[in-house]
Each structure stands twice: as C-alpha cells, then as structure tokens.
Design an enzyme around this catalytic site. Structure first.
Site, PDB file in Angstrom:
ATOM      1  N   ARG A  43       0.835  -1.203   0.000  1.00  0.00           N
ATOM      2  CA  ARG A  43       0.000   0.000   0.000  1.00  0.00           C
ATOM      3  C   ARG A  43       0.875   1.259   0.000  1.00  0.00           C
ATOM      4  O   ARG A  43       0.546   2.251  -0.656  1.00  0.00           O
ATOM      5  CB  ARG A  43      -0.946   0.009   1.196  1.00  0.00           C
ATOM      6  CG  ARG A  43      -2.026  -1.069   1.124  1.00  0.00           C
ATOM      7  CD  ARG A  43      -2.996  -0.949   2.275  1.00  0.00           C
ATOM      8  NE  ARG A  43      -3.770   0.279   2.188  1.00  0.00           N
ATOM      9  CZ  ARG A  43      -4.396   0.843   3.216  1.00  0.00           C
ATOM     10  NH1 ARG A  43      -4.291   0.297   4.424  1.00  0.00           N
ATOM     11  NH2 ARG A  43      -5.091   1.952   3.060  1.00  0.00           N
ATOM     12  N   CYS A  68      -1.268   6.430   8.806  1.00  0.00           N
ATOM     13  CA  CYS A  68      -1.614   5.159   8.156  1.00  0.00           C
ATOM     14  C   CYS A  68      -2.651   5.491   7.087  1.00  0.00           C
ATOM     15  O   CYS A  68      -2.510   6.477   6.378  1.00  0.00           O
ATOM     16  CB  CYS A  68      -2.104   4.143   9.167  1.00  0.00           C
ATOM     17  SG  CYS A  68      -3.532   4.695  10.156  1.00  0.00           S
TER      18      CYS A  68
END
Length: 293
Positions: A193, A249
């Site tokens: 990611r 995040c």
C-alpha cells in the site's frame, strides 16, 4: 508501567472496582460484527466502544475515513459507561490491537494515562480458557473531564510542509535548511500500500512524499503481543531518536499501534497525523501538484 498488560495480569484484577474493561472489536466492511461478537461473548465486566460510532466522528470532506471524535462527545460517552478520570482502563480487540490502540491513544489525548492494552486480544484470552460471558454489566455513570493534549497531534498543513521541505532537502543536501531538524514522516501501512500497489481501502494509492515505511504489524510477535523494547528499538533503528516522528496510516487507526511501539522503543516525541492518507488525498492540491508517490 508498560502500555500493555498480560492475560494473567488482567485475570488477577478482573473485578477491581476502579477498573473498566473495554471491548473494541470492529471489522472493517462489517460495521455490526464487533458489537455482535461482544453481545455473543466478551470478557466479564467489559463494556463496548465502537470504532465508527464512538471512537470516530462522522466523515466530512476532510479529516479522513475515521476522523477523531469530538473530545466532549467522547468524554460524555465515557462518563455514561462509568469511566471517570480516576478509572483504570484495559482495552482489547481481536484485530492485533489496532482498535484497542486507537482507544489507548484517544484516552491519552484526553489527558488520561491509566489506560492499557490486553496482549493478544480476545481470542488469546479465550484460548487460555479464561472466563467469558454474554452478560452486559450495569454501569453507574461517572464523570470524565477531558484535558486535551494538542501536542500529540500533527495537522494537515504541518505534514504538507514537512513533506515539501523533506523533498527539497533530499534534492539539495547541502542547503542551509538541513533535513536533520525536520520531523520524520512514518507510514504505518503494509509495504504494497505504501508503494501504491493493491490499494483496496482508499480511492488513490501511494504515500505522502518523503515518508518512510514501517508496517505496524511488524511491531508484534506471532501471538499478537508487542515485541520487547529492545526488539522494537532494533526494528526502528533507522529512525533518529533525536527527531520528532509523525506517524500516519490509512485513516489514523493502525498508526496508533506504531505510536505505542515507538514510545516503547524509547522515542520521546511521537505525534499522530490523525487524518492520515485518506485525509491527504482529499485535498486536490496534492493531485494537481503531483504530490503522490
């Protein structure tokens, strides 16, 4: 005392009146699953807090997928559950501690230090044959007065400035504005990611320019417990301890275990970018200027 407690530690103190156990189980994409699991069985005496309904505020144009709850609203919810300023809170989940860590961080943000995370979570507790129940406790309301600690947060404008200055310094290391004084941006998501690959939660893949990647799950052992302070210090060895660390995040949830792990490793100045990647990509200026990597 460490920010985490063992199953045996909690078992020995299970019914102490000054303690509140909080079940934080929540499954992304299945918003009712956590509460359903709690109602089916939980640690005796535990109350339930929902990631979306209690530990976040409604989504807006900016702020990410899980914006921070209003401090007064969260304080009222805690008060209703019988949690006061003198309470000791032990949080658990079944998601490697990410939701419990969100509550851990939020309570500290509200000025409350007596909050801990149960190592291993609910499944590990049950696997050890420790008691579980479906009985929901009746709680006497208390009073929780928040004492917000704004220094624990980093906002969008500051993160954008750090990102731009980091890239500028990397392009010209001899410049007077040396990056040695800048905060370090830490991306807590999985490496794929971070690299913009296999993005399934946000509409745009990539990372904040200048950020380095430390996957939050790498701070834990196979059983879901956090690694030791020495192991975590080795894990984060590439980060300078004399600089400020800003952690993010996807939406500000899985960054919280990384905040805990960094502090356990001895880092003294760690802040959270609560909106995280989902907030960053909500600003068109990043897309226009190509500020995605």
């Amino acid at each position: 005392m460490d920010a985490t407690v063992s199953k045996r530690w909690l078992l020995a103190r299970l019914y102490e009146p000054e303690q509140t156990i909080v079940d934080c189980r929540f499954t992304l994409g299945q918003p009712e699953a956590g509460r359903d699991s709690y109602e089916e069985e939980h640690i005796p005496g535990a109350v339930y807090l929902d990631l979306k309904l209690d530990l976040s505020s409604p989504e807006r144009e900016h702020g990410g997928r899980h914006p921070l709850p209003d401090p007064e609203v969260l304080a009222a919810r805690l008060s209703k559950l019988g949690i006061g300023n003198d309470s000791r809170i032990v949080a658990y989940d079944d998601e490697n501690g990410m939701n419990a860590a969100r509550l851990w961080w939020l309570l500290r943000y509200l000025g409350h230090e007596q909050v801990f995370i149960l190592e291993g979570g609910f499944s590990a507790w049950k696997a050890e044959k420790y008691p579980v129940t479906d009985h929901q406790p009746v709680r006497v309301p208390s009073t929780f007065v928040p004492n917000v600690q704004p220094q624990m947060l980093a906002g969008y404008e500051e993160v954008r400035s750090v990102s731009q200055r980091t890239l500028k310094d990397e392009a010209n290391p001899s410049a007077a504005n040396s990056s040695s004084a800048l905060p370090v941006l830490v991306d807590s998501r999985s490496n794929d990611r971070y690299l913009g690959q296999n993005e399934t939660l946000d509409p745009v893949g990539g990372h904040i320019p200048g950020a380095v990647n430390f996957f939050w799950k790498d701070t834990q052992n196979a059983d879901g417990s956090f690694k030791s302070a020495d192991e975590l210090a080795e894990h984060f060895a590439g980060l300078p301890k004399d600089r400020e660390i800003i952690v993010y995040c996807g939406s500000g949830v899985t960054a919280c275990p990384n905040v805990l792990a960094l502090e356990k490793a001895g880092f003294k100045n760690v802040r959270l970018y609560a909106g995280s990647w989902s907030d960053w990509i909500s600003y068109e200026e990043n897309h226009r200027n190509g500020d995605l990597q």
